[in-house]
Design a protein around this motif. Structure first.
Motif, PDB file in Angstrom:
ATOM      1  N   PRO A 138     -29.493   9.149   1.747  1.00 14.68           N
ATOM      2  CA  PRO A 138     -29.788   8.628   0.422  1.00 14.68           C
ATOM      3  C   PRO A 138     -30.427   7.250   0.535  1.00 14.68           C
ATOM      4  CG  PRO A 138     -27.549   9.475   0.544  1.00 14.68           C
ATOM      5  CD  PRO A 138     -28.106   9.530   1.924  1.00 14.68           C
TER       6      PRO A 138
ATOM      7  N   ALA B 143     -18.703  -6.038   7.934  1.00 13.80           N
ATOM      8  CA  ALA B 143     -18.074  -4.848   7.347  1.00 13.80           C
ATOM      9  C   ALA B 143     -16.555  -4.926   7.438  1.00 13.80           C
ATOM     10  CB  ALA B 143     -18.586  -3.586   8.039  1.00 13.80           C
TER      11      ALA B 143
ATOM     12  N   ILE C 286     -17.686   2.723  13.492  1.00 14.48           N
ATOM     13  CA  ILE C 286     -18.662   3.119  12.469  1.00 14.48           C
ATOM     14  C   ILE C 286     -18.660   2.039  11.398  1.00 14.48           C
ATOM     15  CG2 ILE C 286     -16.980   4.673  11.338  1.00 14.48           C
ATOM     16  CD1 ILE C 286     -19.496   6.311  10.400  1.00 14.48           C
TER      17      ILE C 286
ATOM     18  N   VAL D 290     -21.153   0.068   8.205  1.00 18.89           N
ATOM     19  CA  VAL D 290     -22.349  -0.028   7.365  1.00 18.89           C
ATOM     20  C   VAL D 290     -22.358  -1.424   6.753  1.00 18.89           C
ATOM     21  CG1 VAL D 290     -23.384   0.822   5.209  1.00 18.89           C
ATOM     22  CG2 VAL D 290     -22.480   2.450   6.886  1.00 18.89           C
TER      23      VAL D 290
ATOM     24  N   HIS E 220     -22.895  -0.127   1.255  1.00 15.48           N
ATOM     25  CA  HIS E 220     -21.741   0.773   1.148  1.00 15.48           C
ATOM     26  C   HIS E 220     -21.854   1.672  -0.073  1.00 15.48           C
ATOM     27  CE1 HIS E 220     -18.691  -1.886   3.603  1.00 15.48           C
ATOM     28  NE2 HIS E 220     -19.684  -1.406   4.329  1.00 15.48           N
ATOM     29  N   GLY E 221     -21.175   2.829   0.019  1.00 14.69           N
ATOM     30  CA  GLY E 221     -20.991   3.672  -1.159  1.00 14.69           C
ATOM     31  C   GLY E 221     -22.206   4.454  -1.589  1.00 14.69           C
ATOM     32  N   ARG E 222     -23.138   4.688  -0.637  1.00 17.60           N
ATOM     33  CA  ARG E 222     -24.327   5.470  -0.980  1.00 17.60           C
ATOM     34  C   ARG E 222     -24.484   6.667  -0.045  1.00 17.60           C
ATOM     35  NH1 ARG E 222     -28.729   0.657  -0.910  1.00 17.60           N
ATOM     36  NH2 ARG E 222     -27.410  -0.956  -1.838  1.00 17.60           N
ATOM     37  N   GLY E 223     -23.455   6.960   0.717  1.00 12.84           N
ATOM     38  CA  GLY E 223     -23.524   8.128   1.586  1.00 12.84           C
ATOM     39  C   GLY E 223     -24.047   7.851   2.981  1.00 12.84           C
ATOM     40  N   LEU E 224     -24.334   6.589   3.282  1.00 10.66           N
ATOM     41  CA  LEU E 224     -24.904   6.282   4.599  1.00 10.66           C
ATOM     42  C   LEU E 224     -23.871   6.487   5.718  1.00 10.66           C
ATOM     43  CD1 LEU E 224     -27.438   5.393   5.982  1.00 10.66           C
ATOM     44  CD2 LEU E 224     -26.836   3.001   5.507  1.00 10.66           C
ATOM     45  N   GLY E 225     -22.616   6.107   5.464  1.00  9.88           N
ATOM     46  CA  GLY E 225     -21.570   6.296   6.474  1.00  9.88           C
ATOM     47  C   GLY E 225     -21.430   7.777   6.837  1.00  9.88           C
ATOM     48  N   GLU E 226     -21.465   8.638   5.824  1.00  6.55           N
ATOM     49  CA  GLU E 226     -21.341  10.074   6.100  1.00  6.55           C
ATOM     50  C   GLU E 226     -22.524  10.575   6.929  1.00  6.55           C
ATOM     51  OE1 GLU E 226     -20.225  12.641   2.855  1.00  6.55           O
ATOM     52  OE2 GLU E 226     -21.079  14.398   3.860  1.00  6.55           O
TER      53      GLU E 226
ATOM     54  N   THR F 136      -7.912   3.965  12.382  1.00  2.94           N
ATOM     55  CA  THR F 136      -8.392   3.152  11.272  1.00  2.94           C
ATOM     56  C   THR F 136      -7.201   2.456  10.618  1.00  2.94           C
ATOM     57  OG1 THR F 136      -9.827   3.225   9.301  1.00  2.94           O
ATOM     58  CG2 THR F 136      -8.273   5.049   9.552  1.00  2.94           C
TER      59      THR F 136
ATOM     60  N   ARG G  11     -12.560   2.739   1.825  1.00  2.55           N
ATOM     61  CA  ARG G  11     -13.703   3.652   1.741  1.00  2.55           C
ATOM     62  C   ARG G  11     -13.770   4.519   2.993  1.00  2.55           C
ATOM     63  NH1 ARG G  11     -17.957   1.309  -1.343  1.00  2.55           N
ATOM     64  NH2 ARG G  11     -17.804   3.038  -2.809  1.00  2.55           N
TER      65      ARG G  11
ATOM     66  N   ARG H 295     -11.571   7.493   2.542  1.00  4.57           N
ATOM     67  CA  ARG H 295     -12.164   8.528   1.671  1.00  4.57           C
ATOM     68  C   ARG H 295     -13.178   9.356   2.452  1.00  4.57           C
ATOM     69  NH1 ARG H 295     -12.064   4.446  -2.381  1.00  4.57           N
ATOM     70  NH2 ARG H 295     -14.306   4.047  -2.291  1.00  4.57           N
TER      71      ARG H 295
ATOM     72  N   TYR I 239     -13.285   9.892   5.781  1.00  2.55           N
ATOM     73  CA  TYR I 239     -12.642  10.746   6.783  1.00  2.55           C
ATOM     74  C   TYR I 239     -11.935  11.942   6.125  1.00  2.55           C
ATOM     75  CZ  TYR I 239     -13.384   6.562   9.646  1.00  2.55           C
ATOM     76  OH  TYR I 239     -13.940   5.491  10.293  1.00  2.55           O
TER      77      TYR I 239
ATOM     78  N   ARG J 291     -12.666  13.280   3.233  1.00  2.00           N
ATOM     79  CA  ARG J 291     -13.693  14.183   2.683  1.00  2.00           C
ATOM     80  C   ARG J 291     -14.234  15.104   3.771  1.00  2.00           C
ATOM     81  NH1 ARG J 291     -16.651  10.393   0.557  1.00  2.00           N
ATOM     82  NH2 ARG J 291     -18.435  10.405   1.967  1.00  2.00           N
TER      83      ARG J 291
HETATM   84  C1  LIG Z   1     -16.488   3.183   6.328  1.00  2.00           C
HETATM   85  C2  LIG Z   1     -17.980   3.017   6.061  1.00  2.00           C
HETATM   86  C3  LIG Z   1     -18.745   3.111   7.375  1.00  2.00           C
HETATM   87  C4  LIG Z   1     -18.418   4.174   5.157  1.00  2.00           C
HETATM   88  O1  LIG Z   1     -19.783   4.045   4.856  1.00  2.00           O
HETATM   89  P1  LIG Z   1     -20.301   4.186   3.359  1.00  2.00           P
HETATM   90  O2  LIG Z   1     -21.763   4.404   3.451  1.00  2.00           O
HETATM   91  O3  LIG Z   1     -19.780   3.048   2.579  1.00  2.00           O
HETATM   92  O4  LIG Z   1     -19.488   5.474   2.881  1.00  2.00           O
HETATM   93  P2  LIG Z   1     -19.880   6.948   2.573  1.00  2.00           P
HETATM   94  O5  LIG Z   1     -21.015   7.487   3.326  1.00  2.00           O
HETATM   95  O6  LIG Z   1     -18.614   7.666   2.663  1.00  2.00           O
HETATM   96  O7  LIG Z   1     -20.351   6.795   1.094  1.00  2.00           O
HETATM   97  C5  LIG Z   1     -19.888   7.731   0.211  1.00  2.00           C
HETATM   98  C6  LIG Z   1     -19.792   7.067  -1.118  1.00  2.00           C
HETATM   99  O8  LIG Z   1     -21.110   6.967  -1.613  1.00  2.00           O
HETATM  100  C7  LIG Z   1     -21.227   7.714  -2.791  1.00  2.00           C
HETATM  101  N1  LIG Z   1     -22.530   8.385  -2.733  1.00  2.00           N
HETATM  102  C8  LIG Z   1     -23.549   8.073  -3.515  1.00  2.00           C
HETATM  103  N2  LIG Z   1     -24.578   8.876  -3.207  1.00  2.00           N
HETATM  104  C9  LIG Z   1     -24.191   9.690  -2.216  1.00  2.00           C
HETATM  105  C10 LIG Z   1     -24.808  10.755  -1.500  1.00  2.00           C
HETATM  106  N3  LIG Z   1     -26.065  11.111  -1.756  1.00  2.00           N
HETATM  107  N4  LIG Z   1     -24.103  11.383  -0.536  1.00  2.00           N
HETATM  108  C11 LIG Z   1     -22.834  11.050  -0.277  1.00  2.00           C
HETATM  109  N5  LIG Z   1     -22.192  10.058  -0.934  1.00  2.00           N
HETATM  110  C12 LIG Z   1     -22.872   9.387  -1.897  1.00  2.00           C
HETATM  111  C13 LIG Z   1     -20.057   8.663  -2.814  1.00  2.00           C
HETATM  112  O9  LIG Z   1     -19.688   8.924  -4.126  1.00  2.00           O
HETATM  113  C14 LIG Z   1     -18.993   7.907  -2.060  1.00  2.00           C
HETATM  114  O10 LIG Z   1     -18.308   7.014  -2.900  1.00  2.00           O
HETATM  115  P3  LIG Z   1     -16.774   6.614  -2.573  1.00  2.00           P
HETATM  116  O11 LIG Z   1     -16.710   6.054  -1.182  1.00  2.00           O
HETATM  117  O12 LIG Z   1     -16.485   5.577  -3.616  1.00  2.00           O
HETATM  118  O13 LIG Z   1     -15.961   7.851  -2.694  1.00  2.00           O
HETATM  119  C15 LIG Z   1     -18.301   1.684   5.350  1.00  2.00           C
HETATM  120  O14 LIG Z   1     -17.700   1.677   4.081  1.00  2.00           O
HETATM  121  C16 LIG Z   1     -17.875   0.482   6.149  1.00  2.00           C
HETATM  122  O15 LIG Z   1     -18.641  -0.021   6.965  1.00  2.00           O
HETATM  123  N6  LIG Z   1     -16.643  -0.025   5.861  1.00  2.00           N
HETATM  124  C17 LIG Z   1     -16.130  -1.190   6.510  1.00  2.00           C
HETATM  125  C18 LIG Z   1     -15.947  -0.992   7.979  1.00  2.00           C
HETATM  126  C19 LIG Z   1     -14.982   0.118   8.279  1.00  2.00           C
HETATM  127  O16 LIG Z   1     -13.959   0.268   7.641  1.00  2.00           O
HETATM  128  N7  LIG Z   1     -15.313   0.905   9.306  1.00  2.00           N
HETATM  129  C20 LIG Z   1     -14.476   1.967   9.753  1.00  2.00           C
HETATM  130  C21 LIG Z   1     -13.353   1.393  10.534  1.00  2.00           C
HETATM  131  S1  LIG Z   1     -12.340   2.687  11.163  1.00  2.00           S
END
Ligand SMILES: CC(C)(COP(=O)(O)OP(=O)(O)OC[C@H]1O[C@@H](n2cnc3c(N)ncnc32)[C@H](O)[C@@H]1OP(=O)(O)O)[C@@H](O)C(=O)NCCC(=O)NCCS
Length: 188
Positions: free
Chosen positions: A6, A33, A114, A116, A121-127, A146, A152, A155, A157, A159
């Motif tokens: 995304p 992060a 992992i 971002v 955050h929150g745009r699906g990049l982590g997934e 973790t 986040r 959520r 993991y 999912r």
């Molecule tokens: C954990 C981390 C890597 C996740 O990355 P992220 O990009 O924020 O998370 P996701 O890919 O899961 O994003 C999904 C979110 O985007 C939203 N989203 C929007 N568009 C989306 C799409 N096209 N596809 C998937 N999700 C989408 C989802 O609704 C979801 O929202 P939610 O998290 O509120 O439920 C990131 O939040 C991070 O760096 N956190 C801090 C460091 C950390 O904790 N690292 C892990 C240590 S173990």
């Protein structure tokens, strides 16, 4: 392998050499992060570089449209003698039994990091990072640790179907409570 995500980020596999070159930027994202003090980056740098040499090491990175690094993930094959392996085995033996320890730890990929950049955050990049990293991994399981949620990361993991291996676990030398989560591979 290259994926799109995304917001049109470019997600690519990195060679060890590319990872090394990106290390300062990667550590800056990690510190931001995780909300760690800046000195953490210097402390972690040698460890992240040593990890490149481990069997099964692989890494993926996400770049913005102007080629700025905005996320990364890496991991490797877990094996006896590694600090994390031994810590998790100790925990599973203490809280469960040897059969459970063997089932999880005999053939796994450790998701080591992992992260971002917070403004992405929150745009699906982590997934996307996680799916790209795990695509083609040969091990039967993936394991990670973790800090106890809700976050986040939790959520994400859950999912993707990660289940509890250990909860409220204390790794040696760290006062924080961690969860160890795992699932079978490949991801659906
Ligand atoms: C954990 C981390 C890597 C996740 O990355 P992220 O990009 O924020 O998370 P996701 O890919 O899961 O994003 C999904 C979110 O985007 C939203 N989203 C929007 N568009 C989306 C799409 N096209 N596809 C998937 N999700 C989408 C989802 O609704 C979801 O929202 P939610 O998290 O509120 O439920 C990131 O939040 C991070 O760096 N956190 C801090 C460091 C950390 O904790 N690292 C892990 C240590 S173990």
């Amino acid at each position: 392998m290259t994926s799109t995500s995304p917001g049109h980020k470019r997600v690519v596999r990195l060679t060890g050499e590319e990872f090394r070159a990106l290390l300062p930027d990667a550590l800056a994202i990690y510190v931001a992060a995780m909300n760690y003090p800046p000195g953490t980056a210097q402390q972690r740098a040698p460890m992240w570089l040593t990890h490149i040499l481990r069997a099964g090491w692989r890494s993926v990175a996400a770049f913005d449209s102007d080629d700025t690094l905005v996320g990364l993930a890496y991991g490797y094959r877990g094996s006896p003698g590694q600090w994390w392996y031994e810590q998790v085995r100790r925990g599973v033996l203490h809280h469960k039994d040897e059969a459970t320890a063997d089932a999880w730890l005999s053939d796994y990929f450790e998701l080591t990091e992992i992260h971002v950049r917070p403004d992405h955050h929150g745009r699906g990049l982590g997934e996307t990072l996680l799916r790209t990293l795990l695509d083609g991994v040969e091990q039967r399981h993936v394991l990670l640790s973790t800090p106890e949620g809700p976050t986040r990361a939790w959520r994400l993991y859950r999912r993707l179907g990660f289940v509890d291996v250990l909860r409220h676990y204390h790794f040696a030398g760290d006062p924080r409570a961690f969860a160890v989560l795992g699932r079978t591979l490949p991801l659906p």
